[in-house]
Scaffold this active site. Structure first.
Site, PDB file in Angstrom:
ATOM      1  N   CYS A 150      44.221 -33.353  -2.774  1.00 34.32           N
ATOM      2  CA  CYS A 150      43.767 -31.951  -2.704  1.00 34.32           C
ATOM      3  C   CYS A 150      44.266 -31.221  -1.465  1.00 34.32           C
ATOM      4  O   CYS A 150      44.388 -29.997  -1.464  1.00 34.32           O
ATOM      5  CB  CYS A 150      42.246 -31.879  -2.758  1.00 34.32           C
ATOM      6  SG  CYS A 150      41.593 -32.691  -4.209  1.00 34.32           S
ATOM      7  N   HIS A 197      40.478 -24.691  -1.271  1.00 34.52           N
ATOM      8  CA  HIS A 197      40.864 -25.569  -2.385  1.00 34.52           C
ATOM      9  C   HIS A 197      39.763 -25.467  -3.436  1.00 34.52           C
ATOM     10  O   HIS A 197      38.570 -25.527  -3.113  1.00 34.52           O
ATOM     11  CB  HIS A 197      41.008 -27.009  -1.880  1.00 34.52           C
ATOM     12  CG  HIS A 197      40.922 -28.018  -2.979  1.00 34.52           C
ATOM     13  ND1 HIS A 197      41.714 -27.952  -4.103  1.00 34.52           N
ATOM     14  CD2 HIS A 197      40.114 -29.095  -3.153  1.00 34.52           C
ATOM     15  CE1 HIS A 197      41.405 -28.950  -4.907  1.00 34.52           C
ATOM     16  NE2 HIS A 197      40.435 -29.658  -4.358  1.00 34.52           N
ATOM     17  N   ASN A 223      39.801 -27.830 -11.313  1.00 36.97           N
ATOM     18  CA  ASN A 223      40.334 -28.309 -10.035  1.00 36.97           C
ATOM     19  C   ASN A 223      41.746 -28.845 -10.289  1.00 36.97           C
ATOM     20  O   ASN A 223      41.911 -29.859 -10.956  1.00 36.97           O
ATOM     21  CB  ASN A 223      39.396 -29.406  -9.516  1.00 36.97           C
ATOM     22  CG  ASN A 223      39.844 -30.034  -8.210  1.00 36.97           C
ATOM     23  OD1 ASN A 223      41.016 -29.954  -7.837  1.00 36.97           O
ATOM     24  ND2 ASN A 223      38.924 -30.691  -7.525  1.00 36.97           N
TER      25      ASN A 223
END
Ligand code: UT7
Length: 335
Positions: free
Chosen positions: A114, A262, A292
């Site tokens: 991430c 993020h 995500n």
């Protein structure tokens, strides 16, 4: 010594929209649970054979190069962040060099999940600052959907992740007060297995072990996440690394024009927003539409925010990420 700046942005997501209701036909889940816990309404999944991590990255990169107004032959270096490469090796950076038809420039693959795009920005920033390279292409791309456990067993992970890619062309900035002001990177490997995909790996379970065992109970080749533990760490580390970046530049949260976190979970973004007293206009979220997308989430969100006119000349833009590793980081940018 130069600064670096983002000169062009692009993103690409596959057309195939997968709603929460679609997932509830595959596993015991429901729209209410997913929206309440994560904010996600839908995500994109690649239809098998139509795209790869590299092809999505290439499409995002083409847009970014076009918007940067440079010729692709002016790219000096490629940085590619992903946890879902097309091949175990070589990494996707060289595939981009080939598929975009670039000169034989260097290509670096980043394995920071991430935080991969923020790490990529930091690497590009250093090369540009030192004068070694002028134009660096930074890509974040993920194809999660083919590797998720789409049964009730995997629901705690598989409802969250989506496919897509984002890219930035970074270039020289002559004004020392503009561009990337600083980047801040961290890791804590003690928690490596709390959010991980441990196979295939040379250490414990290689691909031939998995095939040889053919064990239907074997979940080692699916992503694992200790959700609550990751969540608790994420809110702390996001806050820390944003403050670290602001302090370094003698800034405070009120100076932020737009925070692009993020897109891990809408609840995490909302927690940070509240903690720093930011308005809805100061935090950009699009997890509702894409889920995500790991290394792709920041460049997709940054591109969408820019396209919507929310990132303007002179704005203070803060990028912040946390994820598997654990790794986390921030970038403080004067646009
Ligand atoms: O991007 C990298 C960083 N990642 C993150 O930051 C993610 C951080 N973590 C999270 O976002 C959240 O922990 C999740 C969204 C993953 C999970 O939310 P949660 O509120 O922590 O739920 P939980 O894991 O504690 O599960 C609560 C319940 C459990 O049932 P019981 O044991 O209470 O009966 C789960 O089995 O919800 C159940 N559950 C589900 N139910 C319906 C787990 N996944 C699902 C699902 N649908 N998809």
């Amino acid at each position: 010594m130069y600064n670096s700046k983002i000169a062009g942005l692009g993103f690409y997501v596959p057309e195939n929209v997968v709603t929460n209701d679609d997932l509830s036909k595959l596993m015991d889940t429901n729209d209410e649970w997913i929206q309440e816990r994560t904010g996600i309404k839908e995500r994109r999944h690649v239809v098998k054979g139509e795209d790869t991590t590299t092809s999505m990255g290439v499409k995002a990169a083409q847009k970014a190069i076009e918007r940067a107004g440079i010729d692709k032959n002016d790219i000096d270096f490629i940085v590619f962040a992903t946890l879902s490469p097309d091949y175990y090796f070589p990494g996707p950076g060289v595939l981009v060099q080939r598929d975009l038809g670039l000169k034989t420039v260097g290509a670096l693959d980043i394995r920071n999940q991430c935080s991969g795009f923020v790490y990529g920005i930091s690497v590009a920033d250093q090369y540009i600052k030192s004068g070694m390279y002028k134009n660096v292409l930074v890509i974040g791309s993920e194809l999660h959907s083919h590797g998720l456990d789409m049964t009730t067993r995997g629901r705690g992970v598989s409802v969250i992740f989506g496919d897509g890619a984002g890219a930035a062309v970074m270039t020289r900035e002559e004004d020392p007060k503009k561009g990337v002001l600083s980047t801040h990177l961290h890791s804590e490997g003690e928690h490596a297995e709390e959010l991980s995909l441990i196979a295939p790996g040379m250490g414990k379970r290689w691909v031939t072990d998995i095939i040889g065992d053919a064990d239907p109970e074997d979940t080692s080749y699916f992503p694992y996440m200790n959700g609550q533990f990751v969540f608790k760490n994420a809110v702390v580390r996001f806050s820390e690394v944003i403050m670290e970046g602001l302090h370094t530049n003698n800034l405070t949260p009120t100076d932020i024009d737009i925070l692009i976190p993020h897109q891990a979970n809408l609840r995490i973004s909302q927690f940070i927003q509240k903690k720093f007293g930011l308005s809805d206009d100061q935090v950009f979220n699009n997890i509702m539409k894409y889920g995500n997308t790991t290394a792709a989430s920041i460049p997709i969100a940054l591109t969408e925010a820019w396209e919507a006119g929310k990132v303007k000349e002179g704005d203070l833009v803060v990028l912040a990420a946390f994820g598997s590793g654990f790794t986390w980081g921030s970038a403080i940018i004067r646009w």
